[in-house]
Scaffold this motif. Structure first.
Motif, PDB file in Angstrom:
ATOM      1  N   LEU A 187     -13.291   1.909  77.304  1.00  0.00           N
ATOM      2  CA  LEU A 187     -13.078   0.708  77.726  1.00  0.00           C
ATOM      3  C   LEU A 187     -12.460  -0.017  76.376  1.00  0.00           C
ATOM      4  O   LEU A 187     -12.959  -0.249  75.528  1.00  0.00           O
ATOM      5  N   MET A 206     -11.435  -6.278  79.367  1.00  0.00           N
ATOM      6  CA  MET A 206     -12.991  -6.914  79.603  1.00  0.00           C
ATOM      7  C   MET A 206     -12.498  -8.388  79.894  1.00  0.00           C
ATOM      8  O   MET A 206     -12.076  -9.031  79.369  1.00  0.00           O
ATOM      9  N   VAL A 223     -23.797  -1.849  81.504  1.00  0.00           N
ATOM     10  CA  VAL A 223     -22.414  -2.680  81.711  1.00  0.00           C
ATOM     11  C   VAL A 223     -21.885  -2.204  82.923  1.00  0.00           C
ATOM     12  O   VAL A 223     -21.804  -1.018  83.262  1.00  0.00           O
ATOM     13  N   VAL A 250     -18.818  -1.166  85.419  1.00  0.00           N
ATOM     14  CA  VAL A 250     -17.417  -1.010  85.112  1.00  0.00           C
ATOM     15  C   VAL A 250     -16.830  -0.435  86.257  1.00  0.00           C
ATOM     16  O   VAL A 250     -17.473   0.150  86.958  1.00  0.00           O
ATOM     17  N   THR A 266     -12.549  -0.652  83.124  1.00  0.00           N
ATOM     18  CA  THR A 266     -12.381  -2.332  83.031  1.00  0.00           C
ATOM     19  C   THR A 266     -13.627  -2.899  83.787  1.00  0.00           C
ATOM     20  O   THR A 266     -14.295  -2.288  84.558  1.00  0.00           O
ATOM     21  N   THR A 267     -13.799  -3.860  83.155  1.00  0.00           N
ATOM     22  CA  THR A 267     -14.907  -4.803  83.735  1.00  0.00           C
ATOM     23  C   THR A 267     -14.395  -5.944  84.490  1.00  0.00           C
ATOM     24  O   THR A 267     -15.322  -6.723  85.108  1.00  0.00           O
TER      25      THR A 267
END
Length: 485
Positions: A67, A72, A94, A96, A111-112
């Protein structure tokens, strides 16, 4: 016209896209190593790397995902991008999504910025943006679509989130977007519920099957038929089409001939050719493609093509033909990253402009984002094509155990000389040895018995020790061993 063929077995599914009868795209999903793109995971931060502004995220796979701070949404602030060490810490949970499959030794790119793709829309649960695919170029149509989605979002949409109209949404009416919107929002609500009750790391959502992706992403107004050779998959796709892609129902057909579907269209031979280094052009010219870790190079050659007028015209015609072959190979082999094309040198600026224009036109149907540079001073053209999954060669092939990926092996004579040096080294280390035995491949043994017999005899005389030869049939040409007694 576009035809789509879906071949499915117990171990893999293959999708062939034909345009005007020519294979343009091949997608393969092996169930033992299915694509992860679009999957959503609840991950745990493993290691934060401030120097690289990135982090490794454990998502339950053999290799941790990667990441970068640029992927983000939390990093985007009014005063610039926040440093990753301020956003993540080791052990943090997190959410993702996989943006790129693992390639080679690299883990999945994460990716977030979560998104869920439907038939006409992409839902962005953390972003209020309303947008339109860049591939829809008509400005008036773009504005109409944006206004339509904005209006639906205000009246029937979710309390938060945004949408992007996909290329397939071009010419769609406002009512066409409503069902897509409701389905995507419901999907997200189910995912969100799982985040509160599922221990990390865990897979929360996986994208639809390759056949369903075909109906969702590939079918357009040019599609004339979709042939499926597996009855179970055919019924699954009919059910999916009834719910989400009703326009494709009339295109679906079950292929029931005894002859395999891909054989019927002579695709197996074309797939084999797509792995070759050389691609022949109809005119007699050819391309040479070399794929490395960092980039792909494509060399254009005139071959046996002789033009009717002058040599400059011959070169121009070959380069023009090559542009269409290159565009096809990019899609068919799924080549991504940096691609360098070495066209045959052209001194005429008009010819250069013509080739560039033809190349840009030839890649218009490519679904991956592509950028094509102008000619450099050295006569090269750089293409960048978005890489999301393994190329066809990396999926279907592995490094040759004989040459180790070099594409060539040492000659038998070269190996003979290496062995002679090895024997000499062993002699200096074990001077009390009674004899030496060379274990080698048949071609190397033959070379020692014939053309290099004198060299072997001279070495034996020099060290005053007997040297024996022993055939090792399982050895490759470069393999050998020296035994000391």
């Amino acid at each position: 016209m576009q035809e789509i063929l879906i071949n499915s077995s117990i171990h893999e599914a293959r999708v062939a896209v034909l345009e005007d009868g020519t294979l343009q795209e091949l997608r393969i999903e092996r169930f033992a190593e299915a694509s992860l793109i679009g999957n959503i995971y609840l991950g745990i931060v493993g290691k934060v790397l401030p120097g690289m502004q990135s982090a490794f995220i454990e998502i339950g796979l053999p290799r941790a995902g990667f990441l970068h701070v640029g992927d983000m949404r939390q990093a985007q602030q009014e005063n610039g991008t926040a440093p990753i060490e301020k956003l993540l810490h080791e052990g943090q949970v997190v959410l993702v999504q996989v943006a790129k499959d693992p390639i080679g030794t690299k883990g999945a790119r994460l990716t977030t910025e979560i998104s869920l793709a439907g038939r006409l829309l992409v839902y962005l649960p953390f972003d209020s943006h309303i947008g339109v695919s860049q591939k829809i170029e008509d400005s008036a149509e773009r504005e109409r679509l944006k206004e339509a989605v904005e209006l639906i979002t205000k009246t029937e949409g979710p309390q938060k989130g945004g949408f992007i109209v996909r290329t397939s949404g071009e010419d769609a009416q406002p009512e066409d977007f409503v069902n897509d919107m409701k389905f995507l929002v419901k999907q997200w609500q189910e995912i969100e519920k799982k985040t509160h009750v599922t221990p990390a790391p865990a897979l929360l959502y996986y994208d639809v099957s390759i056949g369903q992706k075909v109906l969702r992403d590939l079918v357009n107004e040019k599609t004339s038929k979709i042939l499926v050779d597996n009855p179970h998959v055919y019924e699954e796709l009919r059910s999916f089409a009834e719910k989400f892609v009703p326009d494709s129902l009339g295109l679906l057909s079950l292929y029931q001939s005894e002859r395999p579907l891909f054989d019927q269209y002579n695709l197996e031979a074309e797939i084999q050719e797509s792995l070759n280094r050389r691609v022949n052009l109809k005119s007699g010219g050819y391309l040479i493609l070399d794929q490395t870790e960092a980039m792909t190079t494509i060399d254009v050659n005139t071959g046996g093509f002789v033009g009717r007028r002058d040599f400059a015209d011959t070169i121009y015609k070959t380069n023009l033909e090559a542009t269409h072959a290159i565009a096809r190979q990019l899609r068919l082999r799924n080549l991504g990253g940096i691609i360098i094309v070495d066209f045959i040198d052209m001194n005429n600026p008009e010819h250069q402009a013509g080739v560039l224009s033809e190349l840009r036109n030839a890649v218009k149907n490519d679904r991956n984002r592509i950028f094509i540079s102008d000619f450099t001073e050295l006569g090269l053209v750089q293409i960048t094509r978005k890489r999301t999954r393994e190329s066809l060669a990396h999926l279907m092939c592995e490094t040759c155990p004989t040459c180790g990926g070099r594409g060539e092996i040492k000659t038998a004579r070269t190996v003979c000389y290496e062995i002679l040096r090895a024997v000499l080294r062993e002699y200096h280390q074990f001077k009390d040895a009674k004899e030496f035995t060379i274990l080698a491949n048949q071609s190397v043994i033959d070379m020692f018995l014939d053309e290099e017999s004198e060299a072997l005899a001279l070495l034996g005389d020099s060290i005053q020790k007997p040297i024996k030869l022993q055939l090792e049939s399982e050895f490759l040409q470069e393999q050998y061993d020296v035994l000391v007694k």
